[in-house]
Design a protein around this motif. Sequence first.
Motif, PDB file in Angstrom:
ATOM      1  N   VAL A  77      -3.866  -6.204  -0.948  1.00 46.54           N
ATOM      2  CA  VAL A  77      -3.014  -5.058  -0.670  1.00 46.54           C
ATOM      3  C   VAL A  77      -2.261  -5.353   0.634  1.00 46.54           C
ATOM      4  O   VAL A  77      -2.874  -5.719   1.634  1.00 46.54           O
TER       5      VAL A  77
ATOM      6  N   LEU B 144      -7.267  -9.509  -5.698  1.00 44.32           N
ATOM      7  CA  LEU B 144      -6.331  -8.432  -5.340  1.00 44.32           C
ATOM      8  C   LEU B 144      -6.100  -8.451  -3.837  1.00 44.32           C
ATOM      9  O   LEU B 144      -7.050  -8.526  -3.063  1.00 44.32           O
TER      10      LEU B 144
ATOM     11  N   ALA C  23      -2.384  -1.922  -9.766  1.00 42.70           N
ATOM     12  CA  ALA C  23      -2.856  -3.250  -9.332  1.00 42.70           C
ATOM     13  C   ALA C  23      -4.370  -3.337  -9.510  1.00 42.70           C
ATOM     14  O   ALA C  23      -4.897  -4.363  -9.958  1.00 42.70           O
ATOM     15  N   GLU C  24      -5.057  -2.244  -9.209  1.00 42.21           N
ATOM     16  CA  GLU C  24      -6.516  -2.247  -9.347  1.00 42.21           C
ATOM     17  C   GLU C  24      -6.925  -2.399 -10.808  1.00 42.21           C
ATOM     18  O   GLU C  24      -7.889  -3.095 -11.115  1.00 42.21           O
TER      19      GLU C  24
ATOM     20  N   ASP D 266       0.819  -1.226   0.000  1.00 38.17           N
ATOM     21  CA  ASP D 266       0.000   0.000   0.000  1.00 38.17           C
ATOM     22  C   ASP D 266       0.848   1.270   0.000  1.00 38.17           C
ATOM     23  O   ASP D 266       0.332   2.363  -0.168  1.00 38.17           O
TER      24      ASP D 266
ATOM     25  N   HIS E 286      -6.482  -5.992 -11.655  1.00 36.50           N
ATOM     26  CA  HIS E 286      -7.528  -6.747 -10.958  1.00 36.50           C
ATOM     27  C   HIS E 286      -8.870  -6.626 -11.683  1.00 36.50           C
ATOM     28  O   HIS E 286      -9.574  -7.612 -11.883  1.00 36.50           O
ATOM     29  N   ARG E 287      -9.201  -5.399 -12.098  1.00 35.71           N
ATOM     30  CA  ARG E 287     -10.469  -5.158 -12.810  1.00 35.71           C
ATOM     31  C   ARG E 287     -10.488  -5.848 -14.176  1.00 35.71           C
ATOM     32  O   ARG E 287     -11.515  -6.317 -14.627  1.00 35.71           O
TER      33      ARG E 287
ATOM     34  N   ARG F  95      -0.932   1.354  -6.210  1.00 31.86           N
ATOM     35  CA  ARG F  95      -2.148   0.550  -6.072  1.00 31.86           C
ATOM     36  C   ARG F  95      -3.084   0.665  -7.281  1.00 31.86           C
ATOM     37  O   ARG F  95      -3.716  -0.322  -7.671  1.00 31.86           O
ATOM     38  N   ALA F  96      -3.162   1.857  -7.884  1.00 29.45           N
ATOM     39  CA  ALA F  96      -4.057   2.037  -9.040  1.00 29.45           C
ATOM     40  C   ALA F  96      -3.689   1.074 -10.177  1.00 29.45           C
ATOM     41  O   ALA F  96      -4.571   0.595 -10.898  1.00 29.45           O
TER      42      ALA F  96
END
Length: 262
Positions: free
Chosen positions: A234, A232, A220-221, A210, A224-225, A217-218
Amino acid sequence: MRISTPEIEIAFDDVGGGSPLVLLHGFPHDRTLWTPQLRGLSPRCRVVAPDLRGFGETEARPPYTMDRYADDLALLLDALGIARATIGGLSMGGYIAFAFWRRHRARVRALVLADTRAGADDEEGRAKRREMIRTARERGSSAVAAKMLDSMVGATTKARQPDAIDLLRAMMTRAPVDGVVGALEAMMNRQDSTDLLADIDVPTLVLVGDEDVLTPRAEAELMHRSIPGARLEVIPGAGHVSNLERPAAFASLVSEFMDSLL
Ligand code: MLT
């Protein structure tokens, strides 16, 4: 351990037994990045951690491209008699995992994408790589380490884990200049893997510290999306080298993921 492949001799660790998990280090690291995970994960699975071409004890020999690193891994798996493995990569290791997926997807049982991104470098990123190549050639790996270290670990690690920082600095400082320059060129010229994400149809674990400022993180997001069914996680209190900063948390998430594949 070392093994000869038709292309290059590769140094690697191979511990534990059962379902194989390959761990690919980031830049400018070597396989000792994974020392805590070799210990933490080998009771659950077979962990194979290579030194990438030009790093650690693997020969520094061109060409350096993401495809070449991926093909080196395929040759290592051939030499070890491993048909299919979970491929895990941290940062540059993740870029290689994408290249491996592109070129050898039948050999991918699952993916672990840690502190990485799917996108390619933009023009500003490429200019920074060129500058770093100059630094490496003119002032060596210690200067590269000095430039990168601050952004590589999170604020919590800086405050509480001076030993982890020393270990990382030593690892980055001993990286051979040819390997460093080769990896920078390979990263600078890598393909964008964003379009690949929707086609990934193997179980995928996305991990991010984090406090990661290099691949935040964005990123990774987004992975993930975009990857169907991806998970995902964190990791609190960790920056870019989350596996080294929070080794037990990292190993436990990967271990749980490996169990879920059985
Ligand atoms: C890494 O940790 O592998 C690098 O930070 C990746 C990069 O520079 O893009």
